[in-house]
Motif scaffolding. Structure first.
Motif, PDB file in Angstrom:
ATOM      1  N   GLU A 124      -6.616  22.920 -13.490  1.00  0.00           N
ATOM      2  CA  GLU A 124      -5.254  22.478 -13.202  1.00  0.00           C
ATOM      3  C   GLU A 124      -5.174  20.969 -12.990  1.00  0.00           C
ATOM      4  O   GLU A 124      -4.172  20.337 -13.339  1.00  0.00           O
ATOM      5  CB  GLU A 124      -4.690  23.234 -11.999  1.00  0.00           C
ATOM      6  N   VAL A 125      -6.211  20.372 -12.422  1.00  0.00           N
ATOM      7  CA  VAL A 125      -6.229  18.905 -12.291  1.00  0.00           C
ATOM      8  C   VAL A 125      -6.261  18.260 -13.664  1.00  0.00           C
ATOM      9  O   VAL A 125      -5.585  17.254 -13.914  1.00  0.00           O
ATOM     10  CB  VAL A 125      -7.416  18.445 -11.421  1.00  0.00           C
ATOM     11  N   ASP A 126      -7.037  18.832 -14.582  1.00  0.00           N
ATOM     12  CA  ASP A 126      -7.066  18.303 -15.953  1.00  0.00           C
ATOM     13  C   ASP A 126      -5.666  18.361 -16.570  1.00  0.00           C
ATOM     14  O   ASP A 126      -5.229  17.423 -17.247  1.00  0.00           O
ATOM     15  CB  ASP A 126      -8.047  19.097 -16.812  1.00  0.00           C
ATOM     16  N   GLY A 127      -4.966  19.462 -16.346  1.00  0.00           N
ATOM     17  CA  GLY A 127      -3.616  19.593 -16.875  1.00  0.00           C
ATOM     18  C   GLY A 127      -2.658  18.588 -16.249  1.00  0.00           C
ATOM     19  O   GLY A 127      -1.793  18.017 -16.933  1.00  0.00           O
ATOM     20  N   PHE A 128      -2.808  18.356 -14.960  1.00  0.00           N
ATOM     21  CA  PHE A 128      -1.971  17.380 -14.269  1.00  0.00           C
ATOM     22  C   PHE A 128      -2.201  15.977 -14.830  1.00  0.00           C
ATOM     23  O   PHE A 128      -1.237  15.229 -15.078  1.00  0.00           O
ATOM     24  CB  PHE A 128      -2.277  17.422 -12.770  1.00  0.00           C
ATOM     25  N   THR A 157       0.840  -1.199   0.000  1.00  0.00           N
ATOM     26  CA  THR A 157       0.000   0.000   0.000  1.00  0.00           C
ATOM     27  C   THR A 157       0.873   1.246   0.000  1.00  0.00           C
ATOM     28  O   THR A 157       1.891   1.327   0.689  1.00  0.00           O
ATOM     29  CB  THR A 157      -0.948   0.022   1.211  1.00  0.00           C
ATOM     30  N   LEU A 158       0.444   2.222  -0.788  1.00  0.00           N
ATOM     31  CA  LEU A 158       1.236   3.428  -1.018  1.00  0.00           C
ATOM     32  C   LEU A 158       0.320   4.642  -0.996  1.00  0.00           C
ATOM     33  O   LEU A 158      -0.720   4.656  -1.653  1.00  0.00           O
ATOM     34  CB  LEU A 158       1.927   3.328  -2.387  1.00  0.00           C
ATOM     35  N   TYR A 159       0.713   5.636  -0.227  1.00  0.00           N
ATOM     36  CA  TYR A 159       0.022   6.922  -0.246  1.00  0.00           C
ATOM     37  C   TYR A 159       1.044   7.997  -0.589  1.00  0.00           C
ATOM     38  O   TYR A 159       2.088   8.113   0.064  1.00  0.00           O
ATOM     39  CB  TYR A 159      -0.616   7.247   1.108  1.00  0.00           C
ATOM     40  N   VAL A 160       0.753   8.770  -1.631  1.00  0.00           N
ATOM     41  CA  VAL A 160       1.624   9.874  -2.039  1.00  0.00           C
ATOM     42  C   VAL A 160       0.787  11.144  -2.081  1.00  0.00           C
ATOM     43  O   VAL A 160      -0.286  11.174  -2.692  1.00  0.00           O
ATOM     44  CB  VAL A 160       2.263   9.621  -3.414  1.00  0.00           C
ATOM     45  N   CYS A 161       1.267  12.186  -1.427  1.00  0.00           N
ATOM     46  CA  CYS A 161       0.528  13.443  -1.394  1.00  0.00           C
ATOM     47  C   CYS A 161       0.458  14.061  -2.789  1.00  0.00           C
ATOM     48  O   CYS A 161       1.464  14.138  -3.500  1.00  0.00           O
ATOM     49  CB  CYS A 161       1.190  14.419  -0.434  1.00  0.00           C
ATOM     50  N   GLY A 162      -0.746  14.492  -3.161  1.00  0.00           N
ATOM     51  CA  GLY A 162      -0.970  15.037  -4.484  1.00  0.00           C
ATOM     52  C   GLY A 162      -0.791  16.542  -4.537  1.00  0.00           C
ATOM     53  O   GLY A 162      -0.322  17.175  -3.593  1.00  0.00           O
ATOM     54  N   ILE A 163      -1.218  17.110  -5.644  1.00  0.00           N
ATOM     55  CA  ILE A 163      -0.998  18.535  -5.893  1.00  0.00           C
ATOM     56  C   ILE A 163      -2.052  19.401  -5.203  1.00  0.00           C
ATOM     57  O   ILE A 163      -3.153  18.951  -4.898  1.00  0.00           O
ATOM     58  CB  ILE A 163      -1.005  18.836  -7.401  1.00  0.00           C
ATOM     59  N   THR A 164      -1.668  20.658  -4.981  1.00  0.00           N
ATOM     60  CA  THR A 164      -2.630  21.722  -4.736  1.00  0.00           C
ATOM     61  C   THR A 164      -2.793  22.414  -6.090  1.00  0.00           C
ATOM     62  O   THR A 164      -1.852  23.041  -6.581  1.00  0.00           O
ATOM     63  CB  THR A 164      -2.123  22.716  -3.678  1.00  0.00           C
ATOM     64  N   PRO A 165      -3.951  22.268  -6.736  1.00  0.00           N
ATOM     65  CA  PRO A 165      -4.057  22.606  -8.158  1.00  0.00           C
ATOM     66  C   PRO A 165      -4.281  24.094  -8.438  1.00  0.00           C
ATOM     67  O   PRO A 165      -5.383  24.531  -8.759  1.00  0.00           O
ATOM     68  CB  PRO A 165      -5.251  21.771  -8.614  1.00  0.00           C
ATOM     69  N   TYR A 166      -3.181  24.859  -8.353  1.00  0.00           N
ATOM     70  CA  TYR A 166      -3.312  26.274  -8.712  1.00  0.00           C
ATOM     71  C   TYR A 166      -2.279  26.704  -9.748  1.00  0.00           C
ATOM     72  O   TYR A 166      -2.176  27.885 -10.083  1.00  0.00           O
ATOM     73  CB  TYR A 166      -3.228  27.175  -7.474  1.00  0.00           C
ATOM     74  N   ASP A 167      -1.499  25.747 -10.295  1.00  0.00           N
ATOM     75  CA  ASP A 167      -0.587  26.037 -11.393  1.00  0.00           C
ATOM     76  C   ASP A 167      -0.209  24.712 -12.038  1.00  0.00           C
ATOM     77  O   ASP A 167      -0.485  23.641 -11.491  1.00  0.00           O
ATOM     78  CB  ASP A 167       0.670  26.759 -10.885  1.00  0.00           C
ATOM     79  N   ALA A 168       0.420  24.778 -13.209  1.00  0.00           N
ATOM     80  CA  ALA A 168       0.689  23.579 -13.990  1.00  0.00           C
ATOM     81  C   ALA A 168       1.796  22.731 -13.358  1.00  0.00           C
ATOM     82  O   ALA A 168       2.610  23.202 -12.556  1.00  0.00           O
ATOM     83  CB  ALA A 168       1.086  23.971 -15.413  1.00  0.00           C
ATOM     84  N   THR A 169       1.821  21.463 -13.764  1.00  0.00           N
ATOM     85  CA  THR A 169       2.813  20.523 -13.281  1.00  0.00           C
ATOM     86  C   THR A 169       4.212  20.943 -13.715  1.00  0.00           C
ATOM     87  O   THR A 169       4.479  21.102 -14.899  1.00  0.00           O
ATOM     88  CB  THR A 169       2.548  19.117 -13.863  1.00  0.00           C
ATOM     89  N   HIS A 170       5.107  21.115 -12.746  1.00  0.00           N
ATOM     90  CA  HIS A 170       6.485  21.407 -13.101  1.00  0.00           C
ATOM     91  C   HIS A 170       7.348  20.161 -12.866  1.00  0.00           C
ATOM     92  O   HIS A 170       6.877  19.128 -12.370  1.00  0.00           O
ATOM     93  CB  HIS A 170       7.007  22.629 -12.358  1.00  0.00           C
ATOM     94  N   LEU A 171       8.616  20.255 -13.215  1.00  0.00           N
ATOM     95  CA  LEU A 171       9.472  19.076 -13.175  1.00  0.00           C
ATOM     96  C   LEU A 171       9.732  18.595 -11.752  1.00  0.00           C
ATOM     97  O   LEU A 171      10.055  17.428 -11.548  1.00  0.00           O
ATOM     98  CB  LEU A 171      10.783  19.355 -13.896  1.00  0.00           C
ATOM     99  N   GLY A 172       9.592  19.483 -10.764  1.00  0.00           N
ATOM    100  CA  GLY A 172       9.692  19.040  -9.379  1.00  0.00           C
ATOM    101  C   GLY A 172       8.582  18.066  -9.036  1.00  0.00           C
ATOM    102  O   GLY A 172       8.803  17.037  -8.394  1.00  0.00           O
ATOM    103  N   HIS A 173       7.347  18.401  -9.453  1.00  0.00           N
ATOM    104  CA  HIS A 173       6.233  17.464  -9.272  1.00  0.00           C
ATOM    105  C   HIS A 173       6.516  16.160 -10.000  1.00  0.00           C
ATOM    106  O   HIS A 173       6.352  15.065  -9.452  1.00  0.00           O
ATOM    107  CB  HIS A 173       4.933  18.038  -9.855  1.00  0.00           C
TER     108      HIS A 173
END
Length: 414
Positions: free
Chosen positions: A109-113, A41-57
């Motif tokens: 932003e979620v759609d973009g992610f 089982t794996l839980y990974v914290c997701g984005i706060t969707p207020y800008d596009a996915t960058h390479l850090g994400h």
């Protein structure tokens, strides 16, 4: 909430790997990332969707994509959950700045992610959960902590007249007395460092009425002009950490999960207190180990939305960059490393990808399958894995079996 399509994965690869050793931020050593049964089982914290996915994400989600792939090669079933923090102060502030509805901004932003993760070939979570879909669960958990004496109310003068007029905080000292969690277990930080980082990352150590400066917010009473929900603990919305606690418990079996992951900037306070809340609610440790990806810098600073020094996945793809080249550029660095993105990083990855694709098809894999698996077993050593493939190419080519294993474990199709 829908995630994104699952990439095609090879179904027939000779041999089998083993559960990897991962660096555990809590013990600061390598720990076998293996479940107690057949399901990891794996839980990974997701984005706060207020800008596009960058390479850090992308680097973070690719790290845990690699973990999923290694687990699958070891024969485990994987159950993976990820949240979307679709109501939070940064999102509300950006929506207000841009004059848009915060819900529309989040959806866009979620759609973009999703599109970026699809392009990069990242295996999606089984449960992709918006915080706004778990408000009730967060409120119920907050009520349970209040009833257990592990939370308390602090009057909020700025709260709306039709709220109950108080925010709710987690009593981390009381929780450390009755749960398996102790402050510092996940972060291994000194208190003065905790206070500094807590203030930088959304905490409020100077809030009057708190029992301890480090006590985190569980529930924010309704303020005029902010989103709010009816709940058993009054009108308002959840704090940051409790959302991940309840989503991981709801989606991953309600007890200790195998790995809790995210970027290293989440170690404290977010993962520290998410783990604290989960342990206080269940009486069990939140996770067997805590894994964290390093930070990517650009132009001399950590890549971040607040600084605006972003290299965005979608911009690279629109410019005609092969997403597999982006993936390979990230895999060329160890997932825990902090490093700086340059144009040379992408050029080198693109050249390597073409060299692999041009390699002759051979019949014999030699020991490359074992060496590739061995590299990834050792704390997901992707640079070491790439070196194995480079050596095979230099030695005469890549067999069909090795190409399949590269596809399965690294997500690179040749």
């Amino acid at each position: 909430m829908e995630a994104w399509p699952t990439p095609l994965l090879p179904t027939s690869v000779p041999g089998r790997g083993a559960a990897p050793l991962l660096y555990d931020s809590a013990t600061q050593g390598l720990v076998a990332a293996e479940p107690t049964g057949d399901t990891a089982t794996l839980y990974v914290c997701g984005i706060t969707p207020y800008d596009a996915t960058h390479l850090g994400h992308a680097n973070t989600y690719l790290a845990f994509d690699t973990l999923q792939r290694v687990w699958r090669d070891a024969g485990y079933t994987v159950r993976y959950a990820q949240n979307v923090t679709d109501v939070d102060d940064p999102l509300l502030e950006r929506a207000d700045r841009d004059g848009v509805d915060w819900r529309d901004l989040a959806r866009s932003e979620v759609d973009g992610f999703r599109a970026d993760m699809t392009a990069l070939g990242v295996i999606p979570p089984d449960a992709y959960v918006a915080v706004t879909d778990r408000i009730d669960a967060a409120a119920v958990a907050t009520a349970e902590l209040l009833a257990a004496g592990l939370a308390y109310r602090v009057p909020a003068a700025e709260a709306s007249d039709d709220s109950d007029g108080a925010d709710i905080y987690f009593d981390q000292i009381a929780a450390s007395d009755v749960s398996p969690w102790q402050l510092g277990d996940e972060s291994r930080m000194a208190r003065d460092e905790m206070l500094r980082i807590f203030a930088e990352r959304g905490g409020d150590p100077d809030r009057e009425g708190k029992r301890d400066e480090l006590d985190p917010l569980l529930w924010r009473a309704k303020r005029d002009g902010e989103p709010w929900w009816e709940s058993p603990v009054g009108r308002g919305r959840p704090g940051w950490h409790i959302e991940c606690s309840v989503i991981s418990l709801d989606e991953l079996g309600g007890s200790t999960i195998t790995v809790l992951g995210g970027g290293s900037d989440l170690i404290f306070p977010h993962h520290e207190f998410s783990a604290a809340h989960a342990a206080a609610l269940t009486g069990e440790p939140a996770a067997r180990l805590y894994a964290h990806a390093g930070m990517i810098a650009y132009q001399g600073e950590k890549m971040s939305k607040s600084l605006g020094n972003l290299v965005k996945v979608k911009d690279l793809v629109v410019a005609g960059v092969d997403p597999q080249g982006i993936r390979l550029a990230l895999l060329a660095h160890h997932y825990r490393a902090d490093w700086e993105w340059t144009d040379a990083s992408l050029a080198s990855a693109s050249s390597r990808l073409q060299r692999w694709r041009d390699a002759p098809l051979t019949d014999d894999s030699g020991d490359a399958l074992d060496r590739l698996r061995s590299a990834l077993h050792d704390d997901l050593d992707t640079p070491g894995a790439l070196a194995v493939i480079d050596a095979a190419v230099d030695a005469g080519g890549l067999s069909g079996e090795l190409r399949s294993l590269i596809h399965l474990l690294l997500g690179i199709t040749l």
